[in-house]
Design a protein around this motif. Sequence first.
Motif, PDB file in Angstrom:
ATOM      1  N   ILE A   1      88.473  39.379  83.746  1.00  0.00           N
ATOM      2  CA  ILE A   1      86.786  40.424  82.979  1.00  0.00           C
ATOM      3  C   ILE A   1      86.012  39.802  82.277  1.00  0.00           C
ATOM      4  N   ASN A   2      84.556  39.824  82.364  1.00  0.00           N
ATOM      5  CA  ASN A   2      83.644  39.130  81.749  1.00  0.00           C
ATOM      6  C   ASN A   2      82.542  39.965  80.772  1.00  0.00           C
ATOM      7  N   SER A   3      81.876  39.765  79.684  1.00  0.00           N
ATOM      8  CA  SER A   3      81.277  40.857  79.363  1.00  0.00           C
ATOM      9  C   SER A   3      80.636  40.197  77.937  1.00  0.00           C
ATOM     10  N   ILE A   4      78.276  40.235  77.904  1.00  0.00           N
ATOM     11  CA  ILE A   4      78.272  40.081  76.811  1.00  0.00           C
ATOM     12  C   ILE A   4      77.970  41.864  76.300  1.00  0.00           C
ATOM     13  N   TYR A   5      78.502  42.513  77.067  1.00  0.00           N
ATOM     14  CA  TYR A   5      78.964  43.920  75.765  1.00  0.00           C
ATOM     15  C   TYR A   5      77.596  45.158  76.618  1.00  0.00           C
ATOM     16  N   GLY A   6      76.421  44.745  75.761  1.00  0.00           N
ATOM     17  CA  GLY A   6      75.169  46.256  75.715  1.00  0.00           C
ATOM     18  C   GLY A   6      73.935  45.129  77.138  1.00  0.00           C
ATOM     19  N   ALA A   7      73.728  45.665  77.834  1.00  0.00           N
ATOM     20  CA  ALA A   7      73.031  45.285  78.252  1.00  0.00           C
ATOM     21  C   ALA A   7      71.928  44.151  77.752  1.00  0.00           C
ATOM     22  N   PHE A   8      72.375  42.649  77.933  1.00  0.00           N
ATOM     23  CA  PHE A   8      71.558  41.639  78.142  1.00  0.00           C
ATOM     24  C   PHE A   8      72.671  41.396  76.574  1.00  0.00           C
ATOM     25  N   GLY A   9      73.604  41.948  76.562  1.00  0.00           N
ATOM     26  CA  GLY A   9      73.864  41.436  74.983  1.00  0.00           C
ATOM     27  C   GLY A   9      72.713  41.798  74.150  1.00  0.00           C
ATOM     28  N   ALA A  10      73.277  41.366  72.718  1.00  0.00           N
ATOM     29  CA  ALA A  10      71.622  41.588  71.141  1.00  0.00           C
ATOM     30  C   ALA A  10      70.736  41.340  71.757  1.00  0.00           C
ATOM     31  N   GLN A  11      70.048  40.992  73.629  1.00  0.00           N
ATOM     32  CA  GLN A  11      69.262  41.026  73.562  1.00  0.00           C
ATOM     33  C   GLN A  11      68.162  39.633  73.052  1.00  0.00           C
ATOM     34  N   ILE A  12      69.125  38.452  72.436  1.00  0.00           N
ATOM     35  CA  ILE A  12      68.547  37.711  72.259  1.00  0.00           C
ATOM     36  C   ILE A  12      69.225  36.160  72.997  1.00  0.00           C
ATOM     37  N   VAL A  13      68.323  35.525  72.923  1.00  0.00           N
ATOM     38  CA  VAL A  13      68.281  34.382  74.438  1.00  0.00           C
ATOM     39  C   VAL A  13      67.816  33.471  73.423  1.00  0.00           C
ATOM     40  N   THR A  14      68.906  32.150  73.106  1.00  0.00           N
ATOM     41  CA  THR A  14      68.521  31.019  73.104  1.00  0.00           C
ATOM     42  C   THR A  14      67.516  30.354  73.382  1.00  0.00           C
ATOM     43  N   PRO A  15      66.334  29.593  72.751  1.00  0.00           N
ATOM     44  CA  PRO A  15      65.216  29.706  73.904  1.00  0.00           C
ATOM     45  C   PRO A  15      64.783  28.013  74.549  1.00  0.00           C
ATOM     46  N   LYS A  16      66.064  27.213  74.536  1.00  0.00           N
ATOM     47  CA  LYS A  16      66.329  25.989  75.157  1.00  0.00           C
ATOM     48  C   LYS A  16      67.363  26.175  75.953  1.00  0.00           C
ATOM     49  N   SER A  17      68.199  26.480  75.747  1.00  0.00           N
ATOM     50  CA  SER A  17      69.681  27.273  76.279  1.00  0.00           C
ATOM     51  C   SER A  17      69.421  27.504  77.277  1.00  0.00           C
ATOM     52  N   ALA A  18      68.831  28.583  77.148  1.00  0.00           N
ATOM     53  CA  ALA A  18      68.994  29.838  78.136  1.00  0.00           C
ATOM     54  C   ALA A  18      70.168  30.800  77.655  1.00  0.00           C
TER      55      ALA A  18
ATOM     56  N   ARG B   1      74.666  24.078  68.644  1.00  0.00           N
ATOM     57  CA  ARG B   1      72.934  24.286  67.116  1.00  0.00           C
ATOM     58  C   ARG B   1      72.363  24.989  67.238  1.00  0.00           C
ATOM     59  N   GLU B   2      71.853  25.316  68.045  1.00  0.00           N
ATOM     60  CA  GLU B   2      70.808  25.754  68.503  1.00  0.00           C
ATOM     61  C   GLU B   2      70.992  27.518  68.716  1.00  0.00           C
ATOM     62  N   ILE B   3      72.525  27.833  69.437  1.00  0.00           N
ATOM     63  CA  ILE B   3      72.832  29.210  69.258  1.00  0.00           C
ATOM     64  C   ILE B   3      73.483  30.004  67.772  1.00  0.00           C
ATOM     65  N   ALA B   4      73.875  28.719  66.709  1.00  0.00           N
ATOM     66  CA  ALA B   4      73.604  28.802  65.507  1.00  0.00           C
ATOM     67  C   ALA B   4      72.819  29.138  64.426  1.00  0.00           C
ATOM     68  N   ASP B   5      71.321  28.327  65.282  1.00  0.00           N
ATOM     69  CA  ASP B   5      69.693  28.285  65.066  1.00  0.00           C
ATOM     70  C   ASP B   5      69.715  29.467  64.823  1.00  0.00           C
ATOM     71  N   THR B   6      69.759  29.559  66.629  1.00  0.00           N
ATOM     72  CA  THR B   6      69.287  31.557  66.565  1.00  0.00           C
ATOM     73  C   THR B   6      69.214  32.427  66.413  1.00  0.00           C
ATOM     74  N   VAL B   7      70.945  32.780  65.489  1.00  0.00           N
ATOM     75  CA  VAL B   7      71.140  33.879  65.265  1.00  0.00           C
ATOM     76  C   VAL B   7      70.568  33.449  63.485  1.00  0.00           C
ATOM     77  N   GLN B   8      71.011  32.337  62.849  1.00  0.00           N
ATOM     78  CA  GLN B   8      71.109  32.415  61.354  1.00  0.00           C
ATOM     79  C   GLN B   8      69.306  32.979  60.820  1.00  0.00           C
ATOM     80  N   ALA B   9      68.063  32.405  61.938  1.00  0.00           N
ATOM     81  CA  ALA B   9      66.444  32.647  62.270  1.00  0.00           C
ATOM     82  C   ALA B   9      66.875  34.031  62.221  1.00  0.00           C
ATOM     83  N   SER B  10      67.084  35.000  62.376  1.00  0.00           N
ATOM     84  CA  SER B  10      67.353  36.659  62.566  1.00  0.00           C
ATOM     85  C   SER B  10      67.873  37.070  62.545  1.00  0.00           C
ATOM     86  N   GLY B  11      68.533  36.483  61.410  1.00  0.00           N
ATOM     87  CA  GLY B  11      69.363  36.610  59.719  1.00  0.00           C
ATOM     88  C   GLY B  11      70.710  37.369  59.898  1.00  0.00           C
TER      89      GLY B  11
END
Length: 529
Positions: free
Chosen positions: A365-382, A213-223
């Motif tokens: 192999i495991n990746s978040i693609y760019g450096a720190f990914g989208a550079q969007i981090v969920t505030p509580k779950s990190a 829920r926090e992941i979805a809310d974080t993404v949607q809050a940024s469009g």
Amino acid sequence: MRRFDLPGRSPVIAENGMAATSHPLASASALQALRAGGTAVDAALAASATLAVVEPQMTGIGGDCFALVAQADGTVHGINGSGRAAGGVDAAWYRDSGFAAIPPHSAHAVTVPGALRAWEALHQRYGRLPFERLFDDAVALAENGYPVAPRVAFDWAREAETLAGDPGAAIHLLPGGRAPVTGERVKMPGLAATLRRIACEGVSAFYEGAIAREIADTVQASGGFLTEADLAASTAEWVTPISTAYGGHQVMEIPPNGQGVVALIMMNLLTLTGAGDLRPGSARRYHLEVEAGRLAYAVRDAMLADPAHMTMSGADLASMDFARTLVGQIDPTRRNPSIQLPQLPGSDTVYLTVADRNGLVISFINSIYGAFGAQIVTPKSAVVLQNRGAGFSLAEGHPNMIAPDKRPMHTIIPAMATKDGKASISFGVMGGAYQPMGHAHVLSNLVDHGMDPQEALDHPRLFWAKGEEVLELEAGIAAGVADDLVALGHSVRPAPTPHGGGQAIVIDHADGFFVAGSDPRKDGLAIGY
């Protein structure tokens, strides 16, 4: 054999188990799992969990995962743990809204994290230790703190300004309002709590409930468009590897949507041009690699996508017959200016490989693609959210055009080679677009030039500059070689940063040993017992 009076290190040779990762603490986690009776898969997952803490700029539970697993009988299985675009995306919306491409540091680039579903599937099939045990080191390091390694600090500092623009990233990734420096202790209590919950409750705790829920809310809050339903629908897929023959080995890669087929096309072209017969540090050898790469990457840019949207299968593209349709464009004496400039997305990735005493070998192999990914981090779950969606095209009709529930063209690729029906080399070279070039270069070093795994990884590299027809040469390439490349029609300049990083394990079945190396371009090491 290396010169012992020059900088460098020897390969690691051991009998009972071997792990090679990009960070010493992750290699320690893998070795501990092996010595506790875990399988190579257990060890790889423990190392990956640790890397999610100690290399947060490269990897994490908010990213994707691919792996190849070789069994003792020589059977090799692949798993595709790449996530999909949100069900509500629409390429026309992006074009109508004025987007020329998906911005990498935006919620529009966030796709469903697929890594944990792949971890779960790997453990269910090949694991022996309890799943929660695999997170012990990662939780302890996140909770109690860990020392920041030199390469990690170097990468982290380069992203500090943009990380500050996201509230969650500022909280969890900029302790004290800045990037940490080498040797500084960093604690990640938010991530520790999330990892502990996943360890105790299983990966469903990530894909459903409060974290989802926090992941979805974080993404949607940024469009962005990602929803809880998109996360709940995430799956990992077991796949049949694609392969080609090279240097007496059968080389295997994950099929599309990954770019492993690009490495196989390159290997076929190097076979057809006889590149393996040339001196390893010669300009002619680098020239043929570059020209083969330019052709193979042009195929990628035009054709590679979610396999449901491709006009040719990965197996067909990896065939020698297809390579023969391309090889005539390679002139061994001159750069061909008509070959298209490759599109080079950025990427940050961790690759690791582990082998155990019972004959199980994993290339992971495991990746978040760019450096720190989208550079969007969920505030509580990190959770650091990947930006894999930036790999989509917005061009109408392109096979890799963004669409609902579609997997993007993917850069991360593990590799495995077999010989005489058994696993012979488990290897990978991280570094975004460089990876196929790295696979071809390192494998050729091993099988054409007789290098041990450490020598093969140490050997100097070159690659194109992003958006330019310029080759960037690492410092180890001699000045005379640079001059010769210019004479062959290439533009060259020194590389501002190293090209990629990698690990490799060679399985010596005759003597019963593992021989491994770890790339000096990262902080990692190979270790066995």
